[in-house]
Scaffold this active site. Structure first.
Site, short mmCIF file in Angstrom:
data_model
loop_
_atom_site.label_atom_id
_atom_site.label_comp_id
_atom_site.label_asym_id
_atom_site.label_seq_id
_atom_site.Cartn_x
_atom_site.Cartn_y
_atom_site.Cartn_z
N LYS A 104 9.51 12.02 29.08
CA LYS A 104 9.28 11.26 27.85
C LYS A 104 10.60 10.95 27.12
CE LYS A 104 4.98 11.07 28.83
NZ LYS A 104 3.81 11.87 28.57
C1 LIG Z 1 2.40 12.32 29.04
C2 LIG Z 1 1.15 11.86 28.36
C3 LIG Z 1 0.25 12.75 27.77
C4 LIG Z 1 0.32 14.24 27.99
O1 LIG Z 1 1.49 14.81 27.56
P1 LIG Z 1 1.79 16.35 27.96
O2 LIG Z 1 2.84 16.74 26.96
O3 LIG Z 1 2.28 16.32 29.36
O4 LIG Z 1 0.53 17.11 27.79
C5 LIG Z 1 -0.81 12.25 27.05
N1 LIG Z 1 -1.00 10.93 26.93
C6 LIG Z 1 -0.17 10.03 27.49
C7 LIG Z 1 -0.44 8.58 27.29
C8 LIG Z 1 0.91 10.47 28.25
O5 LIG Z 1 1.70 9.57 28.87
#
Ligand SMILES: *Cc1c(COP(=O)(O)O)cnc(C)c1O
Length: 386
Positions: free
Chosen positions: A188
């Protein structure tokens, strides 16, 4: 081409000496789990979001979404409207609580949830909406808030892609939703390895999330990790979860957050360079944010047009052979066996999502990308399509 060159992955984290120093400091301090670093990370995150926001650190965005839905009282028999064009975490948390996700289609331009589809999906059981800011482009929040107000619905924003992004010039996380959840997963826009943050202006939601992230132990007891006073006494007030963030993760988050605006500017520059380089190709390029708004550019998603002369799978294979890693965001939920079978979906049920998925490719986009890296990606794309 014959020269061996290093593989360019679709994403790599940007970890510098600041992060290494902060983690080392935690290791030397002996305080590994939730403690002073987590508290500091929360304070800095809350002030980054703005006046009146509270921030609750958790061990993933999935955990954060679960806690936020629990805090607004979602339970069996309830319906929560969200987009099929998302990661499964957005919808699975609704199932954790015994409620049903009601999936809707996207606006084909923005790839974000279509407010008109939201209105059409409302039933007497609807309790909440989870908009997802796809790729870092904020949803039309003004339209979504208007719907929520009219029908008395709660809003939890899935802002996993949206740090930092704005909607109507206001930072995502500081809007009028019940809660907004960010992800710090390794790919991210900023990372703590694994981690997430719930942001809310509602003190009741904040308190409930704090209690439920650590076994349903009352907030005072959570403090026992962060004070030096000896304290063995605590009260369990609910069957909570184990969703707290460690200080090791928060140590990564503190310097990452401080760099997040600079990261965003770098991502926007890379995206602009791609836009220019691909403007003559048979591609649908990402939608620009409205004038004055910030796009987080977590992802740069191109969509191959039918006249591109190659399909998505073969395009990704050719890129791979040229030493470039691509990804697909997303395989819509309604295509996956669990969601498809449970709710009896057909691919054509959400035509815009299905069409977007058929052509979607996420190109490498990360802050450590060099000009040479990007030139190689551009040359490879042009080689296949031009
Ligand atoms: C990555 C992601 C999540 C989950 O995030 P985590 O921190 O890995 O639990 C939720 N929603 C979207 C749209 C994502 O891309």
């Amino acid at each position: 081409m014959t020269e061996p060159y290093p593989f360019i992955p679709f994403a790599i984290p940007d970890i510098g000496e600041d992060e290494i120093a902060e983690v080392t400091d935690s290791l030397r301090s002996g305080w590994l789990t939730t403690g002073p670093k987590t508290r500091r990370f929360e304070e800095e995150f809350a002030s980054f979001m703005g006046e009146g926001c509270e921030a609750i650190a958790v061990n993933s965005a999935t955990a954060g979404l679960h806690l936020a839905l629990e805090a607004i009282g979602i339970g069996p028999g309830d319906e929560v409207i969200t987009t099929t064009y998302t990661f499964t975490a957005t919808a699975e948390v609704i199932r954790y609580l015994g409620a049903d996700p009601v999936l809707v289609d996207i606006d084909p331009k923005s790839m974000n949830i279509d407010p008109e589809c939201v209105v059409a999906a409302i039933t007497p059981r609807t309790k909440a909406i989870i908009p997802v800011h796809f790729a870092g482009l904020a949803c039309d929040m003004a339209a979504i808030f208007a719907i929520a107000r009219k029908h008395g619905l709660k809003i939890i924003e899935d802002a996993a892609h949206a740090l930092p992004a704005t909607s109507g010039s206001q930072l995502v996380g500081s809007l009028e939703s019940d809660a907004t959840v960010f992800s710090f997963y390794a790919t991210k826009t900023m990372t703590t390895g694994e981690g997430g943050m719930i942001v809310t202006r509602n003190p009741d939601i904040a308190n409930r999330c704090r209690v439920m992230r650590l076994h349903g132990i009352s907030h005072d007891a959570f403090d026992r990790y962060t004070t030096t006073r000896p304290s063995w006494q605590y009260e369990v007030v609910a069957p909570g979860f184990k969703y707290n963030m460690t200080d090791l993760a928060a140590s990564l988050g503190i310097p990452q957050l401080r760099k997040s605006d600079a990261f965003q500017r770098k991502r926007a520059e890379l995206a602009a360079r791609y836009d220019e380089a691909f403007s003559d190709l048979p591609l649908i390029l990402p939608l620009q944010p409205p004038e004055g708004d910030i796009h987080a550019w977590h992802l740069y998603v191109i969509r191959l047009m039918d006249e591109a002369g190659t399909d998505r799978n073969s395009f990704i294979q050719q890129m791979y052979e040229k030493g470039i890693g691509c990804s697909v965001h997303f395989i819509p939920l309604h295509i996956h066996p669990y969601w498809r079978d449970r709710y009896e979906f057909k691919p054509e049920d959400f035509p815009h999502s299905f069409q977007a998925y058929r052509g979607a490719v996420s190109l490498p986009l990360f802050t450590k990308m060099t000009e040479d890296d990007q030139e190689r990606v551009i040359a490879a794309v042009r080689d296949i399509l031009a």
